[in-house]
Scaffold this active site. Structure first.
Site, short mmCIF file in Angstrom:
data_model
loop_
_atom_site.label_atom_id
_atom_site.label_comp_id
_atom_site.label_asym_id
_atom_site.label_seq_id
_atom_site.Cartn_x
_atom_site.Cartn_y
_atom_site.Cartn_z
N ARG A 109 -10.24 -11.57 2.25
CA ARG A 109 -11.11 -12.64 1.72
C ARG A 109 -10.45 -14.01 1.85
NH1 ARG A 109 -11.29 -9.55 -3.90
NH2 ARG A 109 -10.98 -7.88 -2.39
N LYS A 122 0.84 -1.20 0.00
CA LYS A 122 0.00 0.00 0.00
C LYS A 122 0.88 1.25 0.00
CE LYS A 122 -3.92 -1.84 2.67
NZ LYS A 122 -4.94 -1.70 1.61
N1 BES Z 1 -8.07 -3.68 4.37
C1 BES Z 1 -8.20 -3.34 3.00
C2 BES Z 1 -9.48 -2.58 2.69
C3 BES Z 1 -9.59 -1.20 3.24
C4 BES Z 1 -9.24 -0.10 2.48
C5 BES Z 1 -10.15 -0.97 4.49
C6 BES Z 1 -9.38 1.17 2.97
C7 BES Z 1 -10.30 0.31 4.98
C8 BES Z 1 -9.93 1.39 4.22
C9 BES Z 1 -8.20 -4.62 2.15
O1 BES Z 1 -7.44 -5.66 2.62
C10 BES Z 1 -7.66 -4.25 0.81
O2 BES Z 1 -6.53 -3.88 0.75
N2 BES Z 1 -8.48 -4.35 -0.22
C11 BES Z 1 -8.06 -4.03 -1.54
C12 BES Z 1 -8.55 -5.10 -2.46
C13 BES Z 1 -8.01 -5.00 -3.85
C14 BES Z 1 -6.52 -5.25 -3.86
C15 BES Z 1 -8.72 -6.00 -4.72
C16 BES Z 1 -8.65 -2.68 -1.90
O3 BES Z 1 -9.77 -2.40 -1.52
O4 BES Z 1 -7.95 -1.89 -2.51
MN MN Z 2 -5.41 -5.50 2.00
#
Ligand code: BES
Ligand code: MN
Ligand code: ZN
Length: 494
Positions: free
Chosen positions: A350, A276
């Site tokens: 997931r 990230k």
């Molecule tokens: N924990 C994150 C989702 C999230 C994002 C929670 C912002 C709270 C605030 C999750 O694990 C994630 O990173 N999801 C990705 C999925 C994508 C890579 C398909 C996302 O939402 O960008």
């Molecule tokens: Mn994530």
């Protein structure tokens, strides 16, 4: 915090601040105004000035000169016909925050009447708003500790003796419920160096001991023997072992099938190798909010002795980076034998939930609800106000929707049309863990759907509602404690 009810006239109350709710309607306002002035002449000047009109989120202090009751706080609650339980929560929060700002330790709040609601519900909402507004995650602030003053006592008052029994019941329930919500907030806000999988498990055990539910923590060895390939893959990059927390509360009949609550317990989400951006990454200490909500709900359900069997399941790990970390392109095998291609290591929630949803099947549950800070896409769609709801069972979704309306913890359904499934098709495995930018909340849920057993299932994406960037009425900045009230309400009305 001490919560009590009192059958008394306003002028006979003993409190640092006594709150009086004022309706905005002219007639009601005038009646209330005259009654207050008759008891407290010091209220005359303010009330006759016309500055305070009973509008929501407005209020004024009156200094009485009395030692037993030095201050009144008149707070607007708007038009009588528009008043809802949620307005009461907010008005109570407004009152408590203002009382706290003058360092009040004891406050008194009125029990209003609301034609559609029971006294118990009215008292519950009022106490919820007051307690929840006082939460602060300040355990690490060493410097200001000495001058910290808190509201320590809340008295619900009424002149109508017939309301006391209902008010007591509602206030007691609210007190337990708010302990659950604040436990959830504490867990969510705690940084990763305090709450990581093993300490999360310890806190679940402590909650179980206090509230009365069983906690069994499966360690890495057990997780390996169960072949929880999703949880193990995400954990690969971490020096801290994963845990799988099993919480069981038996308040129902012996052979009643339980409702199972599953919570995502990623104690920190760096994104893994698909890392990230640095800005805002600290927020990802709250990526275990789903698990925190499940633990908080279990706590309140058990403490309130609700007559249901409820199981809480928490797969927990960090999603961090090392030479051992799982990689894009990896193909992993889950507990149920299905395979997934890792398209993006940041779509980790997931993967750990998949194994938990498989594990849930062994209870032959009446229903399974999972909660997860799962996708940024859900935050884009619904912001911080509403959780995304998806699922396979209309009756279960209707239960959640009804609880959502009663608690004002909003949910909105997103569709799981099979056409979306194309987005997570893989050429080399049964499914791919990321579906690209479009419909991100939906493809995440469709991924989960591949792992559910033969039970009614619903999923709540709390990515937006779990983490707040600013304080609102009775919710603090940071971990909000979302969905504890929602889940407890659903179980209570099952
Ligand atoms: N924990 C994150 C989702 C999230 C994002 C929670 C912002 C709270 C605030 C999750 O694990 C994630 O990173 N999801 C990705 C999925 C994508 C890579 C398909 C996302 O939402 O960008
Ligand atoms: Mn994530
Ligand atoms: Zn995550």
């Amino acid at each position: 915090m001490k919560i009590q009810t009192s059958h008394t006239k306003l002028s006979a109350l003993k409190a640092d601040v006594a709150v009086v709710f004022f309706y905005e309607d002219e007639e009601a306002f005038t009646t209330q105004k005259q009654a207050i002035i008759a008891e407290f002449t010091s209220a005359e000047a303010v009330l006759s000035s016309g500055d305070f009109k009973g509008k929501r989120k407005t209020g004024t202090f009156i200094y009485t000169g009395s030692k037993a009751l030095p201050r009144l706080l008149l707070v607007g609650i708007g038009k009588h016909a528009d008043l809802t339980l949620e307005h009461l929560r907010r008005a109570a929060a407004y009152s408590a925050k203002n009382a706290a700002s003058v360092k009040a330790e004891s406050i008194a709040l009125p029990i209003v009447s609301l034609s559609e609601s029971s006294t118990s519900d009215i008292a519950q909402a009022t106490i919820e708003g007051a307690i929840l507004s006082q939460y602060k995650f300040d355990k690490y602030l060493t410097e200001s500790k000495t001058e910290k003053k808190r509201i320590e006592k809340i008295t619900l008052y009424t002149e109508d003796k017939t309301l006391i029994a209902g008010a007591k019941a509602g206030a007691e329930f609210a007190h337990i419920l708010c302990e659950g919500v604040n436990l959830t907030r504490d867990l969510a806000n705690a940084p990763n160096n305090e709450i990581y999988p093993e300490t999360l498990a310890k806190r679940a055990e402590a909650a179980g001991k206090e509230a009365g539910f069983d906690v069994n923590v499966l360690n890495k060895k057990k997780i390996e023997s169960l072949k929880m390939g999703g949880l193990l893959a995400v954990n690969q990059g971490s020096v801290r072992p994963p845990v799988f927390i099993v919480m069981e509360y038996n308040g129902g009949k012996k052979h009643d099938k339980p409702v199972v609550l599953v919570g995502k317990g990623v104690t920190f989400d760096t994104g893994g190798i698909s890392i990230k951006p640095g800005a805002g990454m600290d927020q990802m200490k709250m990526d275990m909010h789903g698990s925190a909500s499940v633990i908080g709900a279990m706590y309140a359900i058990a403490k309130a002795k609700l007559p249901m069997n409820v199981v809480g399941l928490v797969p927990s790990t960090e999603n961090v980076i090392s030479g051992n970390a799982y990689l894009p392109g990896d193909i992993i095998t889950f507990m149920n034998g299905k395979t997934a291609e890792i398209d993006n290591t940041d779509a980790e929630g997931r993967l750990i939930l998949a194994d938990a949803l498989t594990y849930a099947d062994k209870y032959k549950p009446q229903a399974v609800v999972d909660l997860a800070t799962l996708t940024g896409a859900c935050v884009v769609a619904l912001g911080n106000v509403t959780s995304g709801m998806m699922g396979t069972d209309d009756a279960l979704k209707a239960r959640l929707k009804a609880a959502s309306i009663r608690t004002s913890e909003y949910v909105c359904e997103l569709p799981l049309y099979e056409e979306y499934e194309d987005l997570i098709k893989s050429d080399v495995a049964d499914v791919k863990n990321s579906g690209g930018r479009g419909a991100g909340a939906i493809t995440a849920a469709l991924f989960l759907k591949k792992f559910i057993g033969d039970y009614p299932w619903a999923h709540l994406d709390i990515a937006g509602t779990g983490m707040a960037s600013k304080e609102t009425d009775y919710n603090p900045k940071g971990g909000t404690g979302v969905a504890v009230r929602l889940l407890v309400d659903m179980i209570r009305n099952w």
